[in-house]
Design an enzyme around this catalytic site. Structure first.
Site, PDB file in Angstrom:
ATOM      1  N   LYS A   1      11.780   0.785  59.405  1.00  0.00           N
ATOM      2  CA  LYS A   1      11.585   2.030  58.660  1.00  0.00           C
ATOM      3  C   LYS A   1      12.763   2.201  57.684  1.00  0.00           C
ATOM      4  O   LYS A   1      12.800   1.485  56.695  1.00  0.00           O
ATOM      5  CB  LYS A   1      11.330   3.176  59.618  1.00  0.00           C
ATOM      6  CG  LYS A   1       9.924   2.978  60.264  1.00  0.00           C
ATOM      7  CD  LYS A   1       9.508   3.908  61.357  1.00  0.00           C
ATOM      8  CE  LYS A   1       8.109   3.499  61.840  1.00  0.00           C
ATOM      9  NZ  LYS A   1       7.692   4.126  63.089  1.00  0.00           N
TER      10      LYS A   1
ATOM     11  N   THR B   1      14.248   1.135  65.257  1.00  0.00           N
ATOM     12  CA  THR B   1      13.490   0.111  64.533  1.00  0.00           C
ATOM     13  C   THR B   1      14.298  -0.376  63.344  1.00  0.00           C
ATOM     14  O   THR B   1      15.155   0.339  62.830  1.00  0.00           O
ATOM     15  CB  THR B   1      12.140   0.663  64.029  1.00  0.00           C
ATOM     16  OG1 THR B   1      11.403  -0.405  63.426  1.00  0.00           O
ATOM     17  CG2 THR B   1      12.311   1.758  62.993  1.00  0.00           C
TER      18      THR B   1
ATOM     19  N   SER C   1       7.640  12.116  64.265  1.00  0.00           N
ATOM     20  CA  SER C   1       7.361  11.741  62.877  1.00  0.00           C
ATOM     21  C   SER C   1       6.218  12.508  62.251  1.00  0.00           C
ATOM     22  O   SER C   1       6.112  12.550  61.038  1.00  0.00           O
ATOM     23  CB  SER C   1       7.087  10.252  62.788  1.00  0.00           C
ATOM     24  OG  SER C   1       5.759   9.977  63.138  1.00  0.00           O
TER      25      SER C   1
ATOM     26  N   THR D   1      -3.896  10.483  65.875  1.00  0.00           N
ATOM     27  CA  THR D   1      -2.462  10.501  65.583  1.00  0.00           C
ATOM     28  C   THR D   1      -1.924  11.922  65.694  1.00  0.00           C
ATOM     29  O   THR D   1      -0.804  12.145  66.160  1.00  0.00           O
ATOM     30  CB  THR D   1      -2.205   9.918  64.179  1.00  0.00           C
ATOM     31  OG1 THR D   1      -2.861   8.644  64.095  1.00  0.00           O
ATOM     32  CG2 THR D   1      -0.742   9.732  63.906  1.00  0.00           C
TER      33      THR D   1
HETATM   34  C1  LIG Z   1       6.868   3.449  64.207  1.00  0.00           C
HETATM   35  C2  LIG Z   1       7.319   3.920  65.548  1.00  0.00           C
HETATM   36  C3  LIG Z   1       7.649   3.023  66.563  1.00  0.00           C
HETATM   37  C4  LIG Z   1       7.391   1.560  66.408  1.00  0.00           C
HETATM   38  O1  LIG Z   1       8.312   0.946  65.575  1.00  0.00           O
HETATM   39  P1  LIG Z   1       7.850  -0.356  64.778  1.00  0.00           P
HETATM   40  O2  LIG Z   1       9.109  -1.036  64.445  1.00  0.00           O
HETATM   41  O3  LIG Z   1       7.051   0.112  63.610  1.00  0.00           O
HETATM   42  O4  LIG Z   1       6.992  -1.155  65.716  1.00  0.00           O
HETATM   43  C5  LIG Z   1       8.220   3.499  67.725  1.00  0.00           C
HETATM   44  N1  LIG Z   1       8.418   4.817  67.919  1.00  0.00           N
HETATM   45  C6  LIG Z   1       8.068   5.715  66.994  1.00  0.00           C
HETATM   46  C7  LIG Z   1       8.325   7.155  67.252  1.00  0.00           C
HETATM   47  C8  LIG Z   1       7.493   5.304  65.792  1.00  0.00           C
HETATM   48  O5  LIG Z   1       7.109   6.209  64.889  1.00  0.00           O
END
Ligand SMILES: *Cc1c(COP(=O)(O)O)cnc(C)c1O
Length: 404
Positions: free
Chosen positions: A247, A244, A188, A362
């Site tokens: 997002k 997830t 990301s 990050t």
């Molecule tokens: C945001 C994220 C997660 C966690 O997902 P959430 O539903 O926000 O807890 C897992 N893996 C990656 C690569 C992410 O960017």
């Protein structure tokens, strides 16, 4: 020990390094994304959000909102228990069926977040499979890293997206050693995409299972929103696909999909699944509606791609450096923590544009950036305002422009 001064000193260090996190206090406007009201110093102002992970604006989609409100009215607020003790609602069951179908797997298991799904699943697999070794991409997300650490399994890190390095490290282990190769499809912060098929080939060669995090890709890629693996027609090659609901699907929650046996195993042994209250039924209902919508509709994905292209073109016209990638995330490179925070503050305070600075840890030091996520809902005018503001700040900050 003087705890208060200890806490304070550590916080001061973060501030000196320009990586103290300040949250923007926002109220998103359903029906008017990406606009939000920002609360600051007892006042309010309207801002345009340019860094949301609600990539497609599904968090305000009428189908999602109506599914959620009807579910609240039908089932009430909370789930009322863990999945095992009265907390399994019919919406959870339907959502798990939908997720399994989305990824072409036999089963799915819901968690309260994507973080928990990675942490609990990798933690459980790594801990419970005797002698298991986990091969983790160097850029994996914190939730995978913590899950692997928690499992206490041996961990080997392979160079980011480097299939030869993975092959080399896997070769150090005999065929009888149980192996898990853990990686993401879209990373990301850089927006780059893993060579999934090549990774599967190498994993197969060594008899390793594959665990892919498609968190940034679900809803976004593939004709049904099944992620990059769906887009490439190789979902069946992956042992576990994790995602997830928070997002692109615009709600909240996380999940894994896999074989019936693997899902039943994690369901039965993962503490982070068993001993926690189930997702509120309304969240499950909203996520279900969102997935069903994005399985059919191409409009949001197509418009999102077009917006990304437009933002990149206009950045190029101003020679503002942005890292190329095949995905939907635009990293605008600043390369300095203090400047990155400074630009972000000015964008917010002077231009009403909200882009959170992305600093260490990050991303590596020296690669501080603004991570821009255009959505189908950003207008031409929003884009123009963003580019004008960035261009002015680039001059003010004497930041390097890219060479045309
Ligand atoms: C945001 C994220 C997660 C966690 O997902 P959430 O539903 O926000 O807890 C897992 N893996 C990656 C690569 C992410 O960017």
């Amino acid at each position: 020990m003087n705890f208060q001064s200890f806490f304070q000193e550590r916080i001061e260090e973060l501030k000196d390094e320009g990586r103290y996190r300040v949250f923007a206090d926002l109220e998103r406007h359903a029906g008017n994304f990406p606009k939000a009201t920002r609360y600051v110093d007892g006042k309010t102002e309207e801002v345009t959000v340019w860094c949301s992970n609600d990539y497609l604006g599904m968090g305000q989609h009428p189908a999602v909102l109506s599914a959620m409100t009807s579910a609240v009215e039908a089932c009430g607020a909370g789930a009322g228990g863990t999945r095992n003790i009265s907390g399994t609602n019919h919406f959870h069951v339907k959502l798990e069926e939908e997720l399994a179908d989305l990824h072409g797997k036999e089963g799915a298991l819901l968690f309260t977040s994507g973080y928990n799904s990675n942490w609990a699943s990798l933690g459980t697999l790594g801990a419970q499979i005797p002698g298991c070794v986990i091969f983790s991409d160097a850029n994996n997300h914190a939730s995978m890293i913590e899950g692997i650490r928690h499992s206490k399994a041996e961990k080997r890190i392979w160079k980011h997206n480097d299939v030869e390095d993975l092959d080399r490290i896997l070769s150090e282990y005999g065929p009888d050693v149980p192996k898990i190769v853990a990686f993401e499809s879209i990373y990301s912060m850089d927006g780059d995409i893993a060579p999934i098929e090549a990774i599967c080939d190498v994993a197969d060669k060594h008899g390793a299972m594959t665990y892919i995090d498609e968190v940034h890709a679900v809803g976004m890629y593939g004709s049904r929103g099944g992620g990059v693996a769906e887009q490439e027609g190789i979902a069946h090659r992956l042992t576990v696909i994790e995602g997830t609901l928070g997002k692109a699907f615009g709600v909240m929650g996380g999940y894994i999909t896999a074989s019936t046996e693997l899902v039943d195993f994690v369901r039965s042994f993962a503490s982070g699944f068993i001993f926690t209250t189930a997702l509120p039924p309304a969240l499950a209902a909203g996520a279900l509606a969102s997935i069903q919508h994005l399985k059919q509709s191409q409009m949001e994905r197509a418009r999102q791609k077009e917006r990304v292209k437009k933002v990149r073109e206009l950045l190029d016209a101003e020679n503002i450096p942005h890292t190329p990638n095949p995905g939907h995330i635009i990293p605008v490179m600043v390369g300095d923590a203090v400047k990155c925070k400074w630009i972000s503050d000015l964008l917010l305070n002077d231009y009403g544009i909200y882009v959170q600075p992305i600093n260490y840890p990050t991303v590596p030091k020296g690669t501080e950036r603004l991570r821009i996520t255009p959505s189908p809902l950003h207008t031409d005018e929003d884009i123009k305002n963003l580019i004008n503001a960035l261009s002015e700040l680039w001059s003010q900050c004497a930041l390097a422009r890219s060479v045309a």
